[in-house]
Design an enzyme around this catalytic site. Structure first.
Site, PDB file in Angstrom:
ATOM      1  N   GLU A 165       0.831  -1.203   0.000  1.00  0.00           N
ATOM      2  CA  GLU A 165       0.000   0.000   0.000  1.00  0.00           C
ATOM      3  C   GLU A 165       0.869   1.257   0.000  1.00  0.00           C
ATOM      4  OE1 GLU A 165      -3.991   1.590   2.376  1.00  0.00           O
ATOM      5  OE2 GLU A 165      -2.955  -0.228   3.044  1.00  0.00           O
ATOM      6  N   GLY A 204      -8.533   4.747   6.185  1.00  0.00           N
ATOM      7  CA  GLY A 204      -9.490   4.560   7.256  1.00  0.00           C
ATOM      8  C   GLY A 204      -8.953   3.728   8.401  1.00  0.00           C
ATOM      9  N   ALA A 205      -8.102   2.728   8.081  1.00  0.00           N
ATOM     10  CA  ALA A 205      -7.601   1.825   9.120  1.00  0.00           C
ATOM     11  C   ALA A 205      -6.098   1.902   9.324  1.00  0.00           C
ATOM     12  CB  ALA A 205      -7.990   0.382   8.783  1.00  0.00           C
ATOM     13  N   SER A 206      -5.364   2.489   8.399  1.00  0.00           N
ATOM     14  CA  SER A 206      -3.911   2.559   8.545  1.00  0.00           C
ATOM     15  C   SER A 206      -3.381   3.838   7.920  1.00  0.00           C
ATOM     16  CB  SER A 206      -3.246   1.343   7.883  1.00  0.00           C
ATOM     17  OG  SER A 206      -3.433   1.387   6.474  1.00  0.00           O
ATOM     18  N   THR A 207      -2.141   4.150   8.262  1.00  0.00           N
ATOM     19  CA  THR A 207      -1.460   5.284   7.640  1.00  0.00           C
ATOM     20  C   THR A 207      -0.093   4.809   7.177  1.00  0.00           C
ATOM     21  OG1 THR A 207      -0.826   7.611   7.884  1.00  0.00           O
ATOM     22  CG2 THR A 207      -0.427   6.192   9.777  1.00  0.00           C
ATOM     23  N   GLN A 208       0.367   5.328   6.041  1.00  0.00           N
ATOM     24  CA  GLN A 208       1.633   4.913   5.453  1.00  0.00           C
ATOM     25  C   GLN A 208       2.542   6.113   5.218  1.00  0.00           C
ATOM     26  OE1 GLN A 208      -1.094   2.178   5.445  1.00  0.00           O
ATOM     27  NE2 GLN A 208      -1.428   3.584   3.737  1.00  0.00           N
TER      28      GLN A 208
END
Length: 495
Positions: A165, A204-208
Site C-alpha cells: 500500500e 481509514g484503518a492505517s497510515t503509510q
C-alpha cells in the site's frame, strides 16, 4: 553562354532536391503503426470504510512508456467496506454492481474483454483476515463471484500488505508528477533532475509513510528496492495499522469513555448515543475493552471543546519512549530522517482542506497547523454548524483528526519547521487521484519497465506516400524545365 548556364540552375536544384528526397525515403526503416485506440484498466480500492472504483486509460501502443496513463473515471461504492459484510458476504459483491455497471458504460464495448480488472483490499481486511480468516475468504469469494460475471479481464482479488500500500502510493505520486522520467521538449525521454518525493497516506484503518532514502535500513522489513526506467531506488516504507482515520476515532472514543466519560475532542453542544459493541468490536480497540463489557449497552457521550485534554488524549496513541534502533518514528519502529519533498493525500488532504477553506486558517508551518487545530477544537457545535450549514457528517471529528495529524507529523514522523515546509497536501496530480490504486495497476500490467525506453523515429505511411509524390513531382518539374531550356537553347533565335 553564362546566361544559359544560369538558366539551368533552377531545374537542376529542383532535380537535386527531388532525388535527395527519394533517396532518403528509400532508406530502410521500421514500420510505425497508426495512432492506436485507447486501452483501459479498472482497479477497485476496497478500503476499510468504503470501496472506490478507478478506470484508467492509456494509448494501446505505449505499454512501456510513461506519463501517458491517466484517470478516465471513478465511482464511489455505496455502503461500507467489504469487511463490513462479514455476516452476509453476498452483499459485499452486490454492493459493487452499481459501479461495475458504470464501468460497462465508461469503457467502450469493444475493449471490455481486454480490460484488466483488479480488486485490492487494504487495511480494513488485514486485521479481519488475522482474526477471521474463514469469514475473510467468504467475503473475497463473494466479491470474486460478482466480478467474474462481467465481461472484463478479471485478474483476481487480493489483500494488499501495508508495504504494498505504501510503495504503490509512492509510485503513483511520482509517476503522475513525472519524477521518474518525462518526455522532454527535445522529443525524447529524459530523466528529470529533480528527485522523487515522499508519500504519506491516511486511510481509514492505517497510515503509510514512504520516501526515498540513502540511509541503510536497520530493519529490512521497512526497505524496498525498486528498479524503474533503468534507475535504482532505495525506498523506506512503513504502514501503521490501527492508525487510520476511522480507527483513530474509535480508539479516542474508547479512551474518552474510559478516562473522562465525556469527549474533549468533540465540540461543546454535540452529544450522541454510543453503542458499546460498535466501539469495541474492532481489533484496534479490543485491548481497551473493559472486563465487564455489555456490548448491547448504549452510553450517552457529550463533547466539551477542550483542546488541551484532546491533545493529551491523542498523545496517548504514540509511544516515543521505546526504540530498539538508533532512531525511530514511534512504537519502536525504525525510521531514517525525513528528507526532501512530500505529498500527503487521502484524509491528510481532506482535513487540512477543512482547516484552510472552512475555518479560513493558514497551515503553512507546523506552528500554524497547531494553532489552526487548537482554534478548531475550541469551536462549539453551534459555531461549527454555522460555518457549514447543513453538514453534520464528520463535522464533529475534524478536531480529533487534525490533532492526530499534527502529532503524527511532529512527534511521530519528526517533521520540524524546515522539513514541514516541503509537505504539500494534495488530492490529485495530473487530474488523477493520488493513492495506491494506479501504482498497483502499473505494476501488475507491466506499464513501468525496469529499463529506460528506447527512442525510434518513423513516418506514418500516408505521410510517406505524400512525400514520395512531392519529390516525384519536383523531379518531373525539373525535367520539364530542363527540356524547355534545352529547346530554347537550340531554337534558331537563341543567342
Amino acid at each position: 553562354m553564362a546566361g544559359k548556364l544560369v538558366s539551368l540552375v533552377p531545374p537542376l536544384l529542383l532535380a537535386a532536391a527531388g532525388l535527395t528526397g527519394l533517396l532518403l525515403l528509400c532508406v530502410p526503416t521500421q514500420d510505425v503503426r497508426e495512432p492506436p485506440a485507447l486501452k483501459y484498466g479498472i482497479v477497485l480500492d476496497a478500503g476499510s470504510s468504503h470501496t472506490s472504483m478507478f478506470v484508467y486509460k492509456w494509448p494501446a501502443d505505449k505499454e512501456n512508456d510513461t506519463g501517458i496513463v491517466g484517470q478516465h473515471s471513478s465511482c464511489d461504492v455505496q455502503g461500507g467496506g467489504i469487511s463490513s459484510y462479514a455476516n452476509d458476504p453476498s452483499k459485499a459483491g452486490q454492493s459493487l454492481v452499481r459501479c461495475l455497471e458504470q464501468a460497462l458504460r465508461d469503457v467502450p464495448r469493444d475493449r471490455h474483454a481486454s480490460t484488466p480488472l483488479y480488486l485490492g483490499a487494504t487495511a480494513g481486511m488485514r486485521p479481519f483476515n488475522l482474526t477471521s480468516p474463514e469469514a475473510t475468504a467468504r467475503v473475497l469469494e463473494a466479491v470474486t463471484q460478482t466480478l467474474t460475471q462481467y465481461p472484463f479481464d478479471f485478474r483476481g482479488a487480493r489483500i494488499l500488505s501495508g508495504q504494498d500500500e505504501g510503495v504503490f502510493g509512492w509510485v503513483t505520486a511520482n509517476y503522475l508528477l513525472e519524477n521518474f522520467i518525462k518526455y522532454g521538449w527535445v522529443g525524447r525521454w529524459i530523466r528529470p533532475r529533480k528527485g522523487t518525493l515522499g508519500a504519506m497516506d491516511l486511510g481509514g484503518a492505517s497510515t503509510q509513510i514512504t520516501f526515498e532514502t540513502t540511509s541503510p535500513s536497520e530493519d529490512p522489513g521497512n526497505e524496498v528496492h525498486l528498479r524503474l526506467y533503468g534507475q535504482h531506488y532505495r525506498v523506506y516504507t512503513h504502514s501503521f495499522l490501527c492508525y487510520g482515520r476511522d480507527q483513530i476515532l474509535l480508539r479516542l472514543l474508547a479512551s474518552a469513555l474510559q478516562i473522562h466519560r465525556f469527549h474533549p475532542c468533540w465540540p461543546k453542544g454535540y452529544s450522541t448515543q454510543v453503542l458499546l459493541q460498535e466501539v469495541y468490536q474492532s481489533p484496534c480497540t479490543m485491548g481497551q475493552r473493559p472486563r465487564a463489557f455489555n456490548g448491547s449497552a448504549i452510553v450517552s457521550l457529550s463533547g466539551t471543546s477542550n483542546a488541551t485534554l484532546c491533545r493529551d488524549l491523542v498523545s496517548r496513541l504514540f509511544n516515543i519512549s521505546s526504540c530498539p534502533f538508533s532512531q525511530c518514528s514511534f512504537n519502536g519502529v525504525f525510521q531514517p530522517p525525513v528528507a526532501g519533498n512530500f505529498i500527503a493525500f487521502s484524509a491528510f488532504y481532506y482535513t487540512v482542506d477543512f482547516l484552510t477553506t472552512v475555518m479560513g486558517l493558514p497551515v503553512g508551518t507546523l506552528k500554524q497547523l497547531e494553532e489552526a487545530t487548537e482554534i478548531t477544537c475550541n469551536q462549539t457545535w453551534t459555531e461549527l454548524q454555522a460555518r457549514v450549514p447543513g453538514q453534520k457528517t464528520r463535522l464533529a471529528d475534524y478536531c480529533a483528526v487534525a490533532m492526530f495529524i499534527h502529532q503524527l507529523l511532529s512527534r511521530g514522523y519528526h517533521f520540524d519547521e524546515r522539513s514541514f515546509r516541503e509537505v504539500v497536501f494534495q488530492k490529485k496530480a495530473a487530474d488523477t487521484a493520488v493513492g495506491w490504486a494506479l501504482g498497483y495497476m502499473l505494476n501488475l500490467t507491466n506499464l513501468i519497465p525496469a529499463d529506460l525506453p528506447g527512442l525510434r523515429k518513423g513516418t506514418h505511411f500516408s505521410s510517406w506516400v505524400a512525400l514520395l509524390l512531392l519529390f516525384t513531382v519536383l523531379i518531373l518539374a525539373a525535367l520539364v524545365l530542363l527540356l524547355r531550356q534545352v529547346r530554347s537553347a537550340k531554337s534558331p533565335g537563341a543567342l
